[in-house]
Scaffold this motif. Sequence first.
Motif, mmCIF file in Angstrom:
data_model
loop_
_atom_site.group_PDB
_atom_site.id
_atom_site.type_symbol
_atom_site.label_atom_id
_atom_site.label_comp_id
_atom_site.label_asym_id
_atom_site.label_seq_id
_atom_site.Cartn_x
_atom_site.Cartn_y
_atom_site.Cartn_z
ATOM 1 N N LEU A 120 0.834 -1.195 0.000
ATOM 2 C CA LEU A 120 0.000 0.000 0.000
ATOM 3 C C LEU A 120 0.871 1.248 0.000
ATOM 4 O O LEU A 120 1.974 1.246 0.561
ATOM 5 C CB LEU A 120 -0.911 0.036 1.237
ATOM 6 C CG LEU A 120 -1.883 -1.120 1.456
ATOM 7 C CD1 LEU A 120 -2.560 -0.968 2.810
ATOM 8 C CD2 LEU A 120 -2.926 -1.175 0.345
ATOM 9 N N ASP A 121 0.346 2.311 -0.584
ATOM 10 C CA ASP A 121 1.021 3.593 -0.437
ATOM 11 C C ASP A 121 0.750 4.106 0.979
ATOM 12 O O ASP A 121 -0.248 3.723 1.614
ATOM 13 C CB ASP A 121 0.521 4.587 -1.485
ATOM 14 C CG ASP A 121 -0.970 4.825 -1.393
ATOM 15 O OD1 ASP A 121 -1.389 5.674 -0.587
ATOM 16 O OD2 ASP A 121 -1.730 4.132 -2.110
ATOM 17 N N PRO A 122 1.622 4.947 1.530
ATOM 18 C CA PRO A 122 1.488 5.383 2.931
ATOM 19 C C PRO A 122 0.138 6.007 3.257
ATOM 20 O O PRO A 122 -0.417 5.768 4.332
ATOM 21 C CB PRO A 122 2.626 6.396 3.088
ATOM 22 C CG PRO A 122 3.646 5.982 2.077
ATOM 23 C CD PRO A 122 2.860 5.472 0.908
ATOM 24 N N SER A 123 -0.409 6.791 2.345
ATOM 25 C CA SER A 123 -1.678 7.457 2.620
ATOM 26 C C SER A 123 -2.815 6.452 2.777
ATOM 27 O O SER A 123 -3.629 6.543 3.700
ATOM 28 C CB SER A 123 -1.995 8.457 1.501
ATOM 29 O OG SER A 123 -3.206 9.123 1.766
ATOM 30 N N THR A 124 -2.868 5.470 1.872
ATOM 31 C CA THR A 124 -3.908 4.438 1.956
ATOM 32 C C THR A 124 -3.761 3.633 3.238
ATOM 33 O O THR A 124 -4.747 3.316 3.909
ATOM 34 C CB THR A 124 -3.841 3.503 0.734
ATOM 35 O OG1 THR A 124 -4.035 4.269 -0.457
ATOM 36 C CG2 THR A 124 -4.909 2.421 0.818
ATOM 37 N N ARG A 125 -2.530 3.309 3.596
ATOM 38 C CA ARG A 125 -2.297 2.535 4.819
ATOM 39 C C ARG A 125 -2.827 3.280 6.046
ATOM 40 O O ARG A 125 -3.462 2.679 6.923
ATOM 41 C CB ARG A 125 -0.806 2.231 4.973
ATOM 42 C CG ARG A 125 -0.471 1.332 6.163
ATOM 43 C CD ARG A 125 0.988 0.900 6.128
ATOM 44 N NE ARG A 125 1.260 0.082 4.956
ATOM 45 C CZ ARG A 125 1.004 -1.217 4.875
ATOM 46 N NH1 ARG A 125 0.456 -1.851 5.915
ATOM 47 N NH2 ARG A 125 1.285 -1.890 3.782
#
Length: 338
Positions: A121-126
């Motif tokens: 996952l990209d950090p924002s989605t995580r």
Amino acid sequence: MAVSGYGNNKNKVVVYYVVIALIIIAAAIFIFYPHRKNKNAVEQPNAVETAQQNQAAPTQPSTSSQNTAAKNIAPGTPITPPANSTNPRAAALIADAQNNINAGKVIAARNILNDVLNMQLDPSTREIVKSQMTQLANEWLFTRVIQLGDELCSTYRVQPGDKLTFIAASHKIPYQLLMRINNITNERSLRSGQTLKVIQGPFHAVAYKSAFTMDLYLQNVYVKSYKVGIGKDGHETPPGLWKVKVGGKMIKPTWTDPETGHTFYASDPNYPLGSGWIALDGIDNRTRGINGIAIHGTKDENTIGTKSSLGCLRLYNGELTEVYDLLEPGQSEIRIVE
């Protein structure tokens, strides 16, 4: 005229004495005859009985319906991955989790989102997924409600001779957590036949030094994250696998600063360890034999999120108190990564 006037006066005197006699008779009846209770009068309840009747009966853990859960979790706050999300499969699962939340299926949503966290996952989605899972934990974990289909929570019927500490230990959790979720204010008030909500532990944690965060899990299910302080240069927090030390959870223990040799006691206004101390034992090749590492609070909460300790993990004092009630000595593992 005189005789007539006298006769009238005489009659008045007779009437006067008759009235006096009637008053005396009425007074005698009132004084000497017992009063009869009014059959239509409503008796006032005994004060003690009223207090006993008004005492709230102990509540039992309840199993939620989907409709109830849907009311508690606002579907108006959708889980929306960023438009530039690089994982279409994760985006589809997040949408599925949102549909389950809208339908009140808390555990289905939790399990889907937990699977998503194990994906790339990209950090924002995580962070979006973690935030939603923390909200869900307030529904399935930190209440008396047992959600439908939850394999991590169940009920336990107290047996004669049971103690809260024994019940908690058999489920690999601290007894303080059982007190919290079952609204128990005194552990000695436990009684035979009482039904408790119990959690199938243990809790574990993963601390990420580069991000200054510590993620908490119940078994392998994500619960929430905490901001931490880590070791300063020259006293780096050792990466590797640790376990909460048996007998290592203490409230304001006496502590000697290894740099200055000064000993701090709980009553010291400059006591540096905050609200509590959770000692760790190294259990892998990198950590075994390293002493003095712990999770603890701090007197200076501005140091959270910085390299400032002598190697320990620092938490805000309020959050340390929460973690203290979740990690079980001899069971809970802490993995520290760079």
